[in-house]
Design an enzyme around this catalytic site. Structure first.
Site, PDB file in Angstrom:
ATOM      1  N   VAL A   1      -1.058   2.099  -5.453  1.00 56.76           N
ATOM      2  CA  VAL A   1      -2.252   2.403  -4.665  1.00 56.76           C
ATOM      3  C   VAL A   1      -1.854   2.505  -3.199  1.00 56.76           C
ATOM      4  O   VAL A   1      -1.202   1.598  -2.673  1.00 56.76           O
ATOM      5  CB  VAL A   1      -3.277   1.257  -4.855  1.00 56.76           C
ATOM      6  CG1 VAL A   1      -4.466   1.446  -3.938  1.00 56.76           C
ATOM      7  CG2 VAL A   1      -3.714   1.169  -6.306  1.00 56.76           C
ATOM      8  N   CYS A   2      -2.249   3.571  -2.539  1.00 52.73           N
ATOM      9  CA  CYS A   2      -1.905   3.750  -1.120  1.00 52.73           C
ATOM     10  C   CYS A   2      -2.646   2.725  -0.263  1.00 52.73           C
ATOM     11  O   CYS A   2      -3.876   2.658  -0.284  1.00 52.73           O
ATOM     12  CB  CYS A   2      -2.260   5.147  -0.646  1.00 52.73           C
ATOM     13  SG  CYS A   2      -2.122   5.309   1.155  1.00 52.73           S
ATOM     14  N   ILE A   3      -1.915   1.979   0.537  1.00 49.77           N
ATOM     15  CA  ILE A   3      -2.525   0.898   1.299  1.00 49.77           C
ATOM     16  C   ILE A   3      -3.503   1.392   2.363  1.00 49.77           C
ATOM     17  O   ILE A   3      -4.588   0.814   2.532  1.00 49.77           O
ATOM     18  CB  ILE A   3      -1.450  -0.028   1.938  1.00 49.77           C
ATOM     19  CG1 ILE A   3      -2.131  -1.217   2.623  1.00 49.77           C
ATOM     20  CG2 ILE A   3      -0.559   0.738   2.914  1.00 49.77           C
ATOM     21  CD1 ILE A   3      -1.210  -2.370   2.897  1.00 49.77           C
TER      22      ILE A   3
END
Lengths: 121, 101, 118, 121, 101, 118
Positions: F76-78
């Site tokens: 998941v992209c932070i």
């Protein structure tokens, strides 16, 4: 990592109405650090993202227009824009914050299909 | 009989929504362009000028100032009325609304 | 007049929630009553208190909570919220979770219902 | 509650690709209990939501087609469908799980603009 | 030079994406219709048959079986190849992909 | 072959996440390696463990977590996640939060990158 890949980001959405061009640009900047063969292609409403004179202060949304000018500093120099998409919107390179290479319907299919990876935003 | 305000928020270059609105709205009903639809109100595009000019014969067209500014549009097609959010509220005082994306 | 507002999209991905916020703010400034803002579809995602955007961007959730402090009722549809993982554990201040009946009542009691999204 | 309002739901999105028609239908069912003057109008890709023979088992998505047949039980009887939207998709009433009243471009603008509330899905 | 698989997921009645794909894809490149785009593959629409028939002169067209079934489409326009997810994977084995919405 | 997958939309509102899941499953069944599934834009919303759909519908989040148990990496992209209120407090099993560099590495190391969404 070794080998360098041809990775193209296609920007075809208008700015601010959706977040795609902004988050697309954020991912371009990160990939720029990985020494790959990165290019950006602006087509359809994506050409609107480069228009000069954006003022988002009344909306309170972050104006990401300046970031396009920073792309060169990240060694991302291959910017292409569809001439026809500009034309039908009554725009020219003079209206834009950066100066991508003008390309047309003859060249774009080759440009796209020679890529190893295409990421649409 | 009262007219209704039709609000469009997607670019006419991307969706076919404008055609739907024209097909299903009454003559005289105002159309408000917001968000990505506002970009099409920019002066200079022969295509947009022809299309919106055609629509304006039957419908007053408004475009939202704050959305135009965000998109760098400082001059709109002749005949399109630029209104801010206060003006948007005034239109809603006058008309029931129907939103289209 | 009495205005109700329906928000159908989540924050950031689409501008709809921003537009709804600015509309509500302008309506209040003009002295109108907001009978409520109903969050449906991805609109329920506006109620997530964990939202933590970059410092140079607006906080869409906080904007709504600020309006709640001024008395605007913020109602999140429970069915849409459960489907998307919004519950009381992460519900931001000023929002309440309720049923679609609330949207119906807003529609009935208001002079206008304005939809942002879809 | 007192007064009865004219409330129309406009269904113009295709099923399953987005959740709008499904969640739209859920809100119709709830509003049906409030003794208002409810109607549904199917236009554009919204006519696809009524097609017979949907089988979502391979996708594992809930098939909401049967719910349309339940609308009558909720006293929601005013269903309209744009004939032209059916025509250009090569469909007729025979293809549908329910039988809305066929309306056309002459009637629809009146139908929409006489409403107190219009909710789009 | 290899062709690329173009994947479309929005209805051609709603967005203008199909036109974009035709404009920017190479002759011979396959097109795969998934999600809402699959509905347009249904036989019976003169408009879709004309449009897709025209496209098929330059591009093989595929439509995803699971998405067709979900939408009640049991017969597709002649010439369109119906494939399931396994077939989708096989196309991706052969081609790089470009997705369009 | 090595496939990477990019998911750009959240669960339920759009079918993209469903399509990505079915594609990954079919690719695994054919013996391909999935180098990773990267969740960007609203795609990060798939990682919300509070998702609790109706009993007669699929659980999009749980499907992904089940694939993680079979060894599929879910990233998941932070930046996108913070903006939308997804953090470790509500992160579903099998997902990890990381940077866009992971997407880059997936793109470089895989034979294909397939995008679902936008």
């Amino acid at each position: 990592m070794g080998k360098s890949k041809k990775i193209m980001f296609i920007m075809r959405k208008a700015p601010y109405g959706t977040i795609y061009p902004f988050e697309g640009l954020e991912s371009v900047l990160i990939m720029g650090a990985y020494e790959q063969d990165i290019s950006l292609l602006f087509i359809d409403d994506g050409v609107y993202t480069l228009r000069k004179g954006m003022d988002t202060s009344a909306l309170g949304i972050k104006n990401f227009s300046p970031t396009f000018k920073a792309l060169e500093g990240y060694d991302i120099n291959k910017l292409y824009i569809d001439k026809d998409s500009l034309d039908i919107r009554g725009m020219t390179l003079d209206d834009l914050v950066v100066q991508p290479e003008l390309v047309d319907e003859e060249m774009i299919p080759e440009l796209i299909e020679e890529q190893d990876v295409v990421i649409p935003f | 009989m009262r007219n209704m305000l039709h609000i469009i928020n997607r670019s006419p270059f991307y969706t076919k929504t404008v055609d739907t609105v024209l097909k299903f709205s009454k003559k005289g009903s105002p159309i408000l362009l917001i968000e990505d639809a506002a970009a099409a109100a920019a002066a200079g595009s022969a295509l947009c000028e022809a299309k919106l000019g055609n629509i304006m014969r039957d419908h007053p067209i408004y475009a939202l100032k704050e959305d135009l500014e965000a998109r760098g549009v400082h001059k709109v097609i002749e005949g399109i009325k630029v209104i801010d959010y206060a003006g948007f509220v005034e239109l809603v005082e006058k008309y029931n609304t129907c939103s289209w994306a | 007049m009495k205005f109700a507002v329906l928000v159908q999209e989540g924050p950031y991905q689409h501008q709809s929630s921003d537009s709804a916020y600015h509309f509500v703010k302008a309506a209040l400034e003009k002295g109108h009553e907001i009978t409520g803002v109903f969050f449906y579809n991805d609109g329920v995602l506006n109620a997530n208190k964990l939202i933590d955007p970059q410092q140079d961007d607006r906080n869409v959730q906080k904007r709504w909570s600020d309006l709640a402090e001024k008395g605007v009722e913020l109602v999140v549809c429970i069915a849409a919220a459960k489907r998307r993982g919004i519950n009381d554990d992460i519900l931001a201040p000023g929002f309440k979770i309720s049923g679609l009946g609330q949207l119906t009542e807003m529609a009935i009691e208001s002079d206008r219902l304005v939809t942002f999204g879809a």
